[in-house]
Enzyme design. Structure first.
Site, PDB file in Angstrom:
ATOM      1  N   GLY A 251     -24.819  21.943  99.608  1.00 43.76           N
ATOM      2  CA  GLY A 251     -24.179  20.633  99.674  1.00 43.76           C
ATOM      3  C   GLY A 251     -23.055  20.584 100.695  1.00 43.76           C
ATOM      4  N   ASP A 293     -23.317  39.867 102.498  1.00 41.27           N
ATOM      5  CA  ASP A 293     -22.288  39.863 101.463  1.00 41.27           C
ATOM      6  C   ASP A 293     -21.021  39.236 102.045  1.00 41.27           C
ATOM      7  OD1 ASP A 293     -20.263  40.442  99.629  1.00 41.27           O
ATOM      8  OD2 ASP A 293     -21.123  42.385  99.102  1.00 41.27           O
ATOM      9  N   CYS A 362     -14.778  25.705  91.402  1.00 37.67           N
ATOM     10  CA  CYS A 362     -15.064  24.685  90.384  1.00 37.67           C
ATOM     11  C   CYS A 362     -14.545  25.170  89.034  1.00 37.67           C
ATOM     12  CB  CYS A 362     -16.556  24.371  90.331  1.00 37.67           C
ATOM     13  SG  CYS A 362     -17.629  25.806  90.078  1.00 37.67           S
TER      14      CYS A 362
END
Length: 433
Positions: A251, A293, A362
């Site tokens: 996104g 990574d 988040c």
């Protein structure tokens, strides 16, 4: 002798119980899709049963403590998952009918070799629950959040906000989309409500995302309004080289490409990169993708901008994933804090002097947000805070703190909307040398 067909609804109940049992065992909740359950009505019902059981988990815990004097039977297969689904239906989904809840629960237990001996107990427990369903339906909302979580968040955000968190948990999350273009015709076709910048919201989720107007043409992507904030704050010249660390499912990568940046999208998981690639192909975007990574990636040249959406406790997503409320311990958060610090250190190494670094999670936990800012400013010489100003977030200036950080939570309302948003934290830094 002909095999007696299964009762209507039993197969769906068994499928839902298997998914809930996996979540109770530690798996992440993923709603059923068309590949799992082709019939849209079955899919919607199964998802509704599971999400209700997860959102009401704390209240159902209290019911189980009363209904099962000896506790849950050990080594009982799918008994607990079936019981939780049935209590969710009996108490919180009365429109689905009490009879089917009892009958299908008993039949489902009989189909499980490890639980069939408990069919009588299932019947007795659910009949007691049915007799007390009115009282259970009025259970204290304080039970919706684990006590330790409620106390911690009350200290951080205040009791009024935490009350709104509980309301947001029960309401669930509407569908937020980010538009590829300024497209009023598409907004009308979607019956969507404009929120912030190019984010819109669909309150009515009667169709799968893939069936929405504009999906096949790549005219939008799914992204919560809070998750869409960080990429808008980079503020670099179009054409700037930008690194999106931990990029999948893409996104924020799509937002960066839409802004005109040259984007390198990095993730360490092949399956997640494949998903990112498919999403970019649908949208018509072509970032440079790297499987590596994020903690030790060493590019041949540094970047003007780096966006780090760091792995975290994900407590800010509890409207979609109620299970996170019951899983995150202090030690669990501490391990993620250490991981984030390693990623921040490498993000700094990848940034050129004068460049901009965006750090976001988040999470509703200060340890994964505000405290990480303090750590980074002390541990990474040459990194300075680049404060975010309220005018950079029109429609949500209240999310910008006095220190120039962004903190959203499910009790906030974006734009003129009447529903909340995910909990998100954003900090912006610049590198001076």
């Amino acid at each position: 002798m002909a095999h007696k067909p299964d009762p209507a609804g039993l197969k769906l109940r068994l499928i839902a119980a298997r998914r809930l049992k996996a979540v109770l065992g530690g798996e992440h909740f993923s709603p059923f899709n068309a590949a799992d359950l082709p019939d849209g009505r079955d899919r919607a019902l199964a998802n509704r049963l599971i999400t209700t059981a997860l959102r009401r988990h704390g209240q159902i815990d209290a019911m189980l403590a009363e209904l099962l004097e000896k506790g849950l039977p050990p080594r009982s297969g799918s008994f607990e998952a079936i019981l939780r689904l049935s209590l969710a239906q009996l108490v919180f989904l009365p429109d689905l009918g009490a009879h089917s809840a009892l009958f299908l629960a008993v039949e489902a237990v009989k189909r499980d070799n490890k639980a069939r001996h408990l069919s009588g107990l299932m019947n007795a427990v659910l009949r007691r629950a049915q007799a007390n369903s009115a009282r259970y339906g009025l259970m204290d909302e304080a039970l919706l959040l684990p006590e330790a979580v409620r106390q911690r968040w009350t200290e951080i955000y205040g009791s009024a906000a935490v009350s709104r968190f509980a309301e947001a948990l029960i309401a669930g999350a509407p569908l937020d989309l980010t538009l590829r273009d300024d497209d009023q015709d598409l907004i009308e076709a979607l019956a969507a409500e404009p929120l912030l910048a190019d984010s819109v919201r669909l309150e009515n989720r009667d169709r799968p995302v893939e069936a929405l107007p504009g999906y096949d043409a790549g005219r939008f992507w799914v992204q919560d309004a809070a998750s869409a904030i960080p990429a808008r704050l980079l503020g670099l010249e179009p054409g700037s080289n930008v690194l999106d660390l931990c990029a999948a499912p893409g996104g924020k990568t799509a937002q960066l490409l839409k802004a005109g940046y040259k984007v390198t999208a990095l993730d360490n998981d092949r399956a997640r990169l494949d998903r990112l690639r498919a999403n970019m192909e649908r949208l018509g975007y072509a970032p440079h993708m790297v499987e590596a990574d994020a903690g030790n990636y060493a590019p041949s040249s540094t970047f003007k901008g780096v966006l780090l959406d760091a792995p975290c406790s994900a407590t800010g997503t509890f409207r979609r994933h109620p299970e996170v409320l019951w899983r995150r311990s202090a030690s669990d958060i501490a391990s993620r804090v250490r991981l984030q610090q390693g990623l921040l250190t490498n993000a700094f190494r990848c940034l050129e002097p004068g460049g901009t670094l965006l750090y976001c999670t988040c999470s509703l936990e200060p340890e994964e947000g505000e405290s990480q800012v303090d750590w980074a400013l002390n541990a990474l010489p040459g990194l300075e805070l680049f404060p975010i100003r309220p005018q950079e977030l029109p429609g949500l200036p209240q999310a910008v703190t006095s220190g120039g950080l962004v903190r959203t939570h499910p009790g906030m309302t974006p734009g003129s909307g009447n529903a909340g948003m995910d909990g998100f934290f954003v900090a912006r830094f610049s590198r001076t040398g």
